[in-house]
Design an enzyme around this catalytic site. Structure first.
Site, mmCIF file in Angstrom:
data_model
loop_
_atom_site.group_PDB
_atom_site.id
_atom_site.type_symbol
_atom_site.label_atom_id
_atom_site.label_comp_id
_atom_site.label_asym_id
_atom_site.label_seq_id
_atom_site.Cartn_x
_atom_site.Cartn_y
_atom_site.Cartn_z
ATOM 1 N N SER A 33 0.826 -1.212 0.000
ATOM 2 C CA SER A 33 0.000 0.000 0.000
ATOM 3 C C SER A 33 0.858 1.258 0.000
ATOM 4 O O SER A 33 0.343 2.376 -0.011
ATOM 5 C CB SER A 33 -0.944 0.009 1.211
ATOM 6 N N ASN A 120 -1.954 -2.538 13.167
ATOM 7 C CA ASN A 120 -3.417 -2.440 13.114
ATOM 8 C C ASN A 120 -3.937 -1.204 13.859
ATOM 9 O O ASN A 120 -4.785 -0.476 13.347
ATOM 10 C CB ASN A 120 -4.053 -3.712 13.696
ATOM 11 N N THR A 165 -41.084 24.609 -10.992
ATOM 12 C CA THR A 165 -41.385 23.249 -10.538
ATOM 13 C C THR A 165 -41.596 22.457 -11.818
ATOM 14 O O THR A 165 -42.082 23.008 -12.820
ATOM 15 C CB THR A 165 -42.652 23.170 -9.658
ATOM 16 N N HIS A 166 -41.199 21.211 -11.812
ATOM 17 C CA HIS A 166 -41.277 20.363 -13.012
ATOM 18 C C HIS A 166 -40.572 21.016 -14.200
ATOM 19 O O HIS A 166 -40.970 20.823 -15.340
ATOM 20 C CB HIS A 166 -42.731 20.052 -13.374
ATOM 21 N N SER A 287 -15.283 23.943 -28.362
ATOM 22 C CA SER A 287 -15.383 22.674 -29.065
ATOM 23 C C SER A 287 -14.325 22.648 -30.155
ATOM 24 O O SER A 287 -14.015 23.670 -30.754
ATOM 25 C CB SER A 287 -16.778 22.537 -29.671
ATOM 26 N N LYS A 293 -19.245 27.236 -29.860
ATOM 27 C CA LYS A 293 -19.563 26.674 -28.554
ATOM 28 C C LYS A 293 -18.724 27.214 -27.405
ATOM 29 O O LYS A 293 -17.535 27.490 -27.556
ATOM 30 C CB LYS A 293 -19.374 25.150 -28.597
ATOM 31 N N ASN A 295 -18.620 25.600 -23.698
ATOM 32 C CA ASN A 295 -19.233 24.530 -22.905
ATOM 33 C C ASN A 295 -18.936 24.671 -21.411
ATOM 34 O O ASN A 295 -17.796 24.937 -21.036
ATOM 35 C CB ASN A 295 -18.714 23.175 -23.388
ATOM 36 N N GLU A 300 -20.195 20.542 -15.436
ATOM 37 C CA GLU A 300 -20.477 19.188 -15.914
ATOM 38 C C GLU A 300 -19.579 18.169 -15.219
ATOM 39 O O GLU A 300 -20.010 17.069 -14.866
ATOM 40 C CB GLU A 300 -20.303 19.100 -17.434
ATOM 41 N N TYR A 327 -9.175 -6.966 12.766
ATOM 42 C CA TYR A 327 -8.575 -6.422 11.541
ATOM 43 C C TYR A 327 -8.482 -7.484 10.447
ATOM 44 O O TYR A 327 -8.142 -8.637 10.702
ATOM 45 C CB TYR A 327 -7.171 -5.874 11.833
ATOM 46 N N GLN A 332 -7.133 -2.393 4.075
ATOM 47 C CA GLN A 332 -6.135 -1.602 3.347
ATOM 48 C C GLN A 332 -6.781 -0.907 2.143
ATOM 49 O O GLN A 332 -6.288 0.122 1.678
ATOM 50 C CB GLN A 332 -4.998 -2.512 2.902
ATOM 51 N N LYS A 335 -8.230 3.162 1.818
ATOM 52 C CA LYS A 335 -7.539 4.449 1.671
ATOM 53 C C LYS A 335 -7.763 5.143 0.345
ATOM 54 O O LYS A 335 -8.026 6.346 0.295
ATOM 55 C CB LYS A 335 -6.046 4.264 1.935
HETATM 56 N N1 ARG Z 1 -1.056 -1.399 5.273
HETATM 57 C C1 ARG Z 1 -1.975 -1.933 6.211
HETATM 58 C C2 ARG Z 1 -3.341 -1.231 6.044
HETATM 59 O O1 ARG Z 1 -3.407 -0.277 5.375
HETATM 60 C C3 ARG Z 1 -1.484 -1.687 7.597
HETATM 61 C C4 ARG Z 1 -1.991 -2.680 8.605
HETATM 62 C C5 ARG Z 1 -1.428 -4.016 8.321
HETATM 63 N N2 ARG Z 1 -1.725 -4.952 9.334
HETATM 64 C C6 ARG Z 1 -1.582 -6.243 9.094
HETATM 65 N N3 ARG Z 1 -1.859 -7.014 10.087
HETATM 66 N N4 ARG Z 1 -1.229 -6.718 7.950
HETATM 67 O O2 ARG Z 1 -4.335 -1.661 6.550
#
Ligand code: ARG
Length: 479
Positions: A33, A120, A165-166, A287, A293, A295, A300, A327, A332, A335
């Site tokens: 991650s 964790n 309205t509408h 455009s 145009k 836009n 949008e 956990y 993960q 995020k």
């Molecule tokens: N990178 C992990 C997360 O975002 C951190 C926690 C990892 N914990 C584990 N027991 N593998 O959740």
């Protein structure tokens, strides 16, 4: 590279002793991650420092170790800020990357940092710190947007706009009154974010992996140092739930939904068929094929990006629903949608504050959106917008409302056949639908009369709109 090359062989992993073979490159990439959680580095360092200070306070580590950790972390922070930190996929996430570098810098003291802690509770703490900062920023940006909105609304407190309205002309409102509807919506949005902040502002650290720790920790001290109002009461809950992230995304989805509705209106108002407003060129594009145009790309895209924010909300709800305590690595995946949601909301609010904003030029206020009151007036004349006012007039002269409604409906039909608006019918013509009609009827049939008559709290009378703006400004004052 300015920092020491970090050991990237797989047998140096924090959990490697138990394993007989390294993970494949694909699995490494799949499970890592660090590519996206490195943006929580400032929060990770803050959390680690608070944890280390508590460990030293409780004599779980020595004061020399703490001093080394503080020194090492200061250096790491500098490396990250200068873009010199070497993020390593082999070290999986932001937590292990920083810890590894710390140990490379200060030796055994770095290895003691993780005493009484797990990734964790560490990651749960980092996300909360990160999201708390994001919410504080978002609250400021909502206020900026609202300031811009109120300035524009004040300028148009008495500018008549056909209320729909509408999607059909219904009754006159003022443009300022219409804008104030969005002040109310975003006021509730701000309340939701602030409310979400209260519930996320509890400290998970101390929960360790899931069951707590055998060390004599002081969770209250860590909470105090990190500005958490409380500690999470249950260790299993502390490390596993991401409800605060879901709440944040729900608040974000509603905010975006409100801005998406406003966007839809801007797009409609800017259509040459309607022509009520014109957005500044920098929010529009041309455009590549049609030279005529202009836009409304930004509104949008706000409407379009609402889809991805809604998607993140559903994504997080789905991420959570099947997870047993405590956990799981599933978490993960929280995020990217969370970061993307915050980024989208922040950019959208900043752009919106500018799009509806204004500046002072030679003692005059110049607005980035050009409002065209003539076009609004013209639309009002075509829509029998004061028909309800005529019905109310008859009711005030004793006719039951349903009968008044019927009489006015017949008058509208006659006007339609003649191709004129109600006030363009003569008194004699109008009296054919009710003998209760007198010459003073023309006062209520005008747009100005119709607006001024809705003179109560929440109504569209210009005086009420100005009072509402004054109250709104009071609410915006920082306490
Ligand atoms: N990178 C992990 C997360 O975002 C951190 C926690 C990892 N914990 C584990 N027991 N593998 O959740």
């Amino acid at each position: 590279m300015t920092n020491a090359q970090q050991d990237s062989s797989s047998d140096s992993k924090a959990w490697s002793g138990r394993f007989s073979e390294p993970v494949s490159d694909l699995v490494k990439r799949y499970t890592a991650s660090v590519g996206f959680d490195q943006r929580m580095a400032p929060q990770d360092i803050r959390g680690s420092l608070a944890h280390a200070r508590m460990l030293a306070q409780q004599a779980i580590i020595s004061t020399e170790d703490l001093a080394a950790i503080e020194r090492g972390m200061a250096q790491i922070q500098g490396e990250i800020e200068r873009g010199e930190f070497h993020w390593n996929l082999d070290d999986e996430d932001v937590h292990l990357n920083i810890e590894k570098r710390l140990t490379a810098l200060i030796g055994d003291a770095g290895k003691r940092l993780h005493t009484g802690r797990s990734r964790n509770d560490q990651v749960a703490t980092d996300i909360r710190l990160w999201l708390r900062d994001a919410i504080d920023h978002i609250l400021e940006l909502i206020a900026d947007f609202q300031q811009a909105l109120l300035t524009l609304a004040e300028h148009h407190a008495a500018t008549p706009l056909p209320g729909f309205t509408h999607l059909q002309v219904a009754q006159p409102v003022t443009f300022g009154h219409h804008l104030l509807a969005y002040f109310e919506m975003t006021r509730r949005d701000a309340e939701r974010f602030a409310d979400c902040r209260k519930r996320l502002n509890r400290l998970p650290l101390g929960a360790a992996a899931l069951a707590g720790t055998t060390f004599p920790i002081d969770r209250a001290a860590v909470a105090r140092e990190l500005g958490f109002a409380e500690v999470c009461e249950n260790s299993l809950d502390a490390v596993s739930d991401r409800d605060f992230a879901i709440e944040f995304c729900a608040a974000a989805a509603l905010l975006m939904t409100h801005l998406s509705r406003l966007s839809e209106e801007l797009i409609l108002w800017m259509s040459p068929r309607v022509g009520f407003i014109d957005l500044a060129d920098r929010f529009c594009t041309g455009s590549s094929i049609m030279p005529q145009k202009k836009n409304p790309d930004v509104p949008e895209l706000v409407r379009g990006k609402t889809g991805r924010v809604n998607g993140s909300l559903v994504g997080l709800l789905t991420l959570m629903k099947g997870q047993p305590l405590a956990y799981n690595k599933d978490n993960q995946e929280d995020k990217e949608p969370l970061f993307d949601t915050a980024d989208t909301v922040i950019d959208t609010l900043r752009i919106y504050a500018d799009m509806l904003g204004s500046r002072e030029e030679n003692g005059q206020r110049v607005f980035n959106v050009r409002v065209k009151p003539e076009a609004m007036q013209a639309a009002l004349r075509q829509g029998y917008a004061t028909a309800t006012d005529l019905a109310d007039y008859l009711v005030k002269r004793g006719l039951p409302f349903r009968d008044a409604h019927e009489a006015v409906a017949r008058a509208v039909r006659a006007a339609e056949q003649k191709g004129v608006d109600l006030p363009e019918l003569s008194l004699q013509e109008l009296r054919a639908f009710s003998a209760l009609i007198d010459a003073d009827v023309f006062e209520v049939l005008t747009v100005a009369g119709s607006l001024a008559a809705r003179d109560h709290l929440g109504g569209t009378a210009p005086a009420q709109v100005r009072a509402a703006i004054a109250r709104a400004r009071q609410k915006l004052q920082p306490n």
